[in-house]
Design a protein around this motif. Structure first.
Motif, mmCIF file in Angstrom:
data_model
loop_
_atom_site.group_PDB
_atom_site.id
_atom_site.type_symbol
_atom_site.label_atom_id
_atom_site.label_comp_id
_atom_site.label_asym_id
_atom_site.label_seq_id
_atom_site.Cartn_x
_atom_site.Cartn_y
_atom_site.Cartn_z
ATOM 1 N N HIS A 334 69.040 -32.655 58.787
ATOM 2 C CA HIS A 334 69.521 -34.081 58.823
ATOM 3 C C HIS A 334 69.819 -34.663 60.655
ATOM 4 N N ALA A 335 70.256 -33.603 61.364
ATOM 5 C CA ALA A 335 70.527 -34.100 62.664
ATOM 6 C C ALA A 335 69.120 -33.547 63.495
ATOM 7 N N ALA A 336 68.079 -33.241 63.103
ATOM 8 C CA ALA A 336 67.068 -32.688 63.938
ATOM 9 C C ALA A 336 66.087 -34.111 63.701
ATOM 10 N N VAL A 337 65.987 -35.059 62.269
ATOM 11 C CA VAL A 337 65.065 -35.912 62.137
ATOM 12 C C VAL A 337 65.745 -37.472 62.148
ATOM 13 N N ALA A 338 67.246 -37.343 62.966
ATOM 14 C CA ALA A 338 68.054 -38.654 63.100
ATOM 15 C C ALA A 338 67.340 -39.412 63.686
ATOM 16 N N ALA A 339 67.076 -39.222 64.863
ATOM 17 C CA ALA A 339 66.539 -39.581 66.373
ATOM 18 C C ALA A 339 64.953 -40.001 65.655
ATOM 19 N N PRO A 340 64.423 -41.055 65.395
ATOM 20 C CA PRO A 340 62.577 -41.667 65.676
ATOM 21 C C PRO A 340 62.277 -41.057 67.071
ATOM 22 N N ALA A 341 62.839 -41.587 68.169
ATOM 23 C CA ALA A 341 62.137 -41.068 69.232
ATOM 24 C C ALA A 341 61.651 -39.032 69.011
ATOM 25 N N HIS A 342 62.958 -38.461 69.124
ATOM 26 C CA HIS A 342 63.067 -37.544 69.022
ATOM 27 C C HIS A 342 62.017 -36.406 67.747
ATOM 28 N N ARG A 343 62.356 -37.693 66.934
ATOM 29 C CA ARG A 343 61.516 -37.168 65.850
ATOM 30 C C ARG A 343 60.127 -36.001 65.692
ATOM 31 N N GLU A 344 58.682 -36.227 65.884
ATOM 32 C CA GLU A 344 58.180 -35.317 65.978
ATOM 33 C C GLU A 344 58.427 -34.235 67.499
ATOM 34 N N ALA A 345 59.076 -34.357 68.462
ATOM 35 C CA ALA A 345 58.631 -33.284 68.992
ATOM 36 C C ALA A 345 60.459 -31.799 67.609
ATOM 37 N N ALA A 346 61.309 -32.782 67.550
ATOM 38 C CA ALA A 346 61.913 -31.588 66.493
ATOM 39 C C ALA A 346 60.863 -31.109 65.350
ATOM 40 N N ILE A 347 60.219 -31.611 64.863
ATOM 41 C CA ILE A 347 59.354 -31.437 63.596
ATOM 42 C C ILE A 347 59.009 -30.275 64.376
ATOM 43 N N ILE A 348 58.142 -30.213 65.120
ATOM 44 C CA ILE A 348 57.449 -29.489 66.023
ATOM 45 C C ILE A 348 57.772 -27.938 66.194
ATOM 46 N N THR A 349 59.025 -28.169 67.013
ATOM 47 C CA THR A 349 60.864 -27.088 67.132
ATOM 48 C C THR A 349 60.508 -26.616 65.505
ATOM 49 N N PHE A 350 60.984 -26.973 64.600
ATOM 50 C CA PHE A 350 61.041 -26.844 62.979
ATOM 51 C C PHE A 350 60.107 -25.426 62.763
ATOM 52 N N VAL A 351 58.941 -26.315 63.143
ATOM 53 C CA VAL A 351 57.741 -25.560 62.160
ATOM 54 C C VAL A 351 57.344 -23.755 63.071
ATOM 55 N N VAL A 352 57.122 -24.313 64.682
ATOM 56 C CA VAL A 352 57.032 -23.406 65.193
ATOM 57 C C VAL A 352 58.378 -22.404 65.300
ATOM 58 N N THR A 353 60.143 -22.688 64.807
ATOM 59 C CA THR A 353 60.324 -21.979 64.479
ATOM 60 C C THR A 353 60.543 -20.837 63.350
ATOM 61 N N ALA A 354 60.129 -21.906 62.674
ATOM 62 C CA ALA A 354 60.319 -21.333 60.877
ATOM 63 C C ALA A 354 58.825 -20.561 61.015
ATOM 64 N N SER A 355 58.125 -20.130 61.712
ATOM 65 C CA SER A 355 56.843 -19.641 61.546
ATOM 66 C C SER A 355 56.636 -18.111 61.580
ATOM 67 N N GLY A 356 57.820 -18.060 62.067
ATOM 68 C CA GLY A 356 57.793 -16.724 62.763
ATOM 69 C C GLY A 356 56.998 -15.998 63.710
ATOM 70 N N LEU A 357 56.481 -16.202 64.215
ATOM 71 C CA LEU A 357 55.492 -16.235 65.432
ATOM 72 C C LEU A 357 56.373 -15.456 66.679
ATOM 73 N N SER A 358 56.260 -14.395 66.902
ATOM 74 C CA SER A 358 56.399 -13.541 67.986
ATOM 75 C C SER A 358 54.603 -13.412 68.974
ATOM 76 N N ILE A 359 55.048 -13.555 70.499
ATOM 77 C CA ILE A 359 54.694 -13.460 70.859
ATOM 78 C C ILE A 359 55.530 -12.503 72.761
ATOM 79 N N PHE A 360 54.803 -11.212 72.625
ATOM 80 C CA PHE A 360 55.484 -10.665 74.025
ATOM 81 C C PHE A 360 56.665 -9.728 73.195
ATOM 82 N N GLY A 361 56.778 -10.311 72.370
ATOM 83 C CA GLY A 361 57.420 -9.310 71.604
ATOM 84 C C GLY A 361 59.266 -10.299 71.556
ATOM 85 N N ILE A 362 58.917 -12.172 71.918
ATOM 86 C CA ILE A 362 59.295 -12.686 72.027
ATOM 87 C C ILE A 362 59.645 -13.168 70.303
#
Length: 382
Positions: A334-362
Motif C-alpha cells: 500500500h505504501a509503495a503504490v499510494a503515490a502516483p508519482a512514485h508508482r512506476e518506480a516502486a513497481i520496478i523496485t518490487f519486481v526486481v527485488t522479488a525476482s531473486g536476481l543476483s549479480i556479483f553475489g549481490i
C-alpha cells in the motif's frame, strides 16, 4: 513495582513479540548458512539483546521504549541466497549493519540522508522481500494439505477475534501437528539452556552491499521510524538519534553470536505505550521493562525452540512465518503504490527485488532499490 495493567501489557507484548515472528528469524538465519547450534545462538542473542536494550532504554528515559528484532530484516535474509563463505560472511554483514545504525543515530547528516530515501521505494523493496515467504502458506497446503489447512484456519479464526493472537495460535497448532506426527529427538528439553556460539566474522564487498545495506535500510524504514511514530502518537518525545545508536550498539554486541539486528518496536510499542497499559503516562515504562524480561526468559529457551523446529517439516515453519508477514506485506504494498508519482518506480523496485536476481553475489534487494531509484531519477529529469 508495575501496576497490574502494566504487568499484563508487558507479558502480552513479550509473548506476542517473540511467538509471532521467531519462525521468520530462524528461517532467515538458516538461509544465511547457520547450522542448528548457530541458529540457536542467534535466536538467544537476539532475544537477550532486545530484552536488555528495551530495559536499558526504558529505565534511562523513563518511557515505554520497546525493542524488537528486525522482522523485515529476517525476512530479507530468508529471501536471499546463502552468501559465498557461509554464515561467517553473513555475521560480517550484521556487524556492518549495526555500525550503520550507530552512525545514523550519532551523525545527523547520515541520518537525514537515510531518511531522504523515498518511502515508496523502501516499501516496495520490503514488499518484494516478503513476497516469497507470504506464498509459503499456499505451498504448505499443496505439500501437507491437512496440516497446512489446520494452521491457516487457526490463524483466520483466532484473528477474527484478536489479531495479536492470530499468529501465536497458528504457531500453537503447528507445534501440535509437529509433536503428533514427527519423531522428536530425545532430550529436547535438555537443550533448553543458553547456547552461545562465537562466530568469527568475515567481511566481503558483496555481503556489505547485498546484505548489510538492505538490512540497514529495511530496519530503519520499517522498524525504527515507525517505532518513533508510535511513541510520538502516545505523547512521548524522545530524541531519536540516541535511541537508534543504542539499538545499533546492542546489534553489534549480538552479531558475533549470530543475531542480525535489533531496533525500536512498533506493534509491541503500541501495547506498552497505550493508556490501556497504565493510566499514568509516567509509569508506562514498567510495561516495556516487563516485556524485556519476558524476552530474556525466551532467550534462555532458544536451544529447545531450535531443536523442535529443526525436527519439523520446513514447509510448516515457513507457513507460520508467511502468515506472520502478511500484514507487513500488505502495508508495504500500500505504501509503495499510494503515490502516483512514485508508482512506476516502486513497481520496478518490487519486481526486481522479488525476482531473486543476483549479480556479483549481490542479491535482488539492492538491485531493486537501484533500479527503482534510476527510474525515479529519469522521471524527474524528464
Amino acid at each position: 513495582m508495575p501496576s497490574l495493567p502494566a504487568l499484563a501489557a508487558g507479558l502480552l507484548a513479550g509473548f506476542v513479540g517473540f511467538a509471532s515472528s521467531f519462525a521468520v528469524v530462524l528461517q532467515g538465519l538458516s538461509t544465511m548458512g547457520a547450522g542448528p547450534a548457530e541458529a540457536a545462538s542467534g535466536l538467544m542473542a537476539l532475544s537477550m539483546a532486545m530484552g536488555l536494550c528495551g530495559i536499558v532504554l526504558s529505565l534511562w528515559r523513563r518511557m515505554p521504549i520497546s525493542v524488537a528484532w528486525s522482522t523485515p530484516g529476517a525476512a530479507l535474509l530468508a529471501a536471499s541466497a546463502t552468501p559465498e563463505g557461509g554464515f561467517p560472511v553473513a555475521v560480517g554483514a550484521f556487524l556492518i549493519s549495526g555500525a550503520l545504525l550507530v552512525l545514523a543515530g550519532l551523525w545527523r547528516p547520515f541520518g537525514r540522508a537515510v531518511a531522504s530515501i523515498p518511502a515508496p521505494l523502501a516499501s516496495a523493496m520490503l514488499a518484494g522481500v516478503l513476497l516469497g515467504l507470504c506464498l509459503a502458506p499456499v505451498r504448505a497446503i499443496a505439500e501437507a494439505p491437512w496440516a497446512g489447512l489446520a494452521i491457516i484456519l487457526a490463524w483466520a479464526l483466532v484473528g477474527r477475534f484478536n489479531r495479536l493472537l492470530a499468529v501465536p495460535a497458528a504457531l500453537a497448532v503447528a507445534g501440535a501437528v509437529i509433536a503428533a506426527t514427527v519423531d522428536l529427538p530425545p532430550g529436547i528439553l535438555a537443550a533448553a539452556g543458553p547456547v552461545p556460539v562465537w562466530i568469527a566474522p568475515r567481511f566481503t564487498w558483496a555481503s556489505a552491499i547485498g546484505i548489510a545495506l538492505p538490512l540497514f535500510i529495511v530496519t530503519m524504514a520499517s522498524q525504527n521510524i515507525p517505532g518513533m511514530a508510535v511513541l510520538t502518537a502516545n505523547g512521548y518525545r524522545p530524541e531519536a538519534g540516541p535511541l537508534f545508536a543504542v539499538t545499533g550498539l546492542f546489534t553489534l554486541a549480538g552479531a558475533p553470536l549470530g543475531g542480525h539486528a535489533v531496533n525500536l518496536a512498533a506493534i509491541t510499542a503500541a501495547l506498552c505505550a497505550s493508556p490501556e497499559a497504565e493510566p499514568d503516562p509516567s509509569r508506562r515504562w514498567w510495561a516495556a521493562v516487563v516485556a524485556g524480561l519476558v524476552y530474556v526468559g525466551f532467550g534462555l529457551l532458544a536451544g529447545a525452540a531450535v531443536a523442535f523446529m529443526a525436527a519439523a517439516p520446513p514447509v510448516l515453519i515457513q507457513a507460520v512465518a508467511g502468515l506472520a508477514l502478511l500484514g507487513a506485506f500488505g502495508n508495504a504494498m500500500h505504501a509503495a503504490v499510494a503515490a502516483p508519482a512514485h508508482r512506476e518506480a516502486a513497481i520496478i523496485t518490487f519486481v526486481v527485488t522479488a525476482s531473486g536476481l543476483s549479480i556479483f553475489g549481490i542479491n535482488g534487494a539492492f538491485w531493486g532499490l537501484l533500479a527503482g531509484g534510476a527510474m525515479l531519477l529519469l522521471h524527474r529529469l524528464r
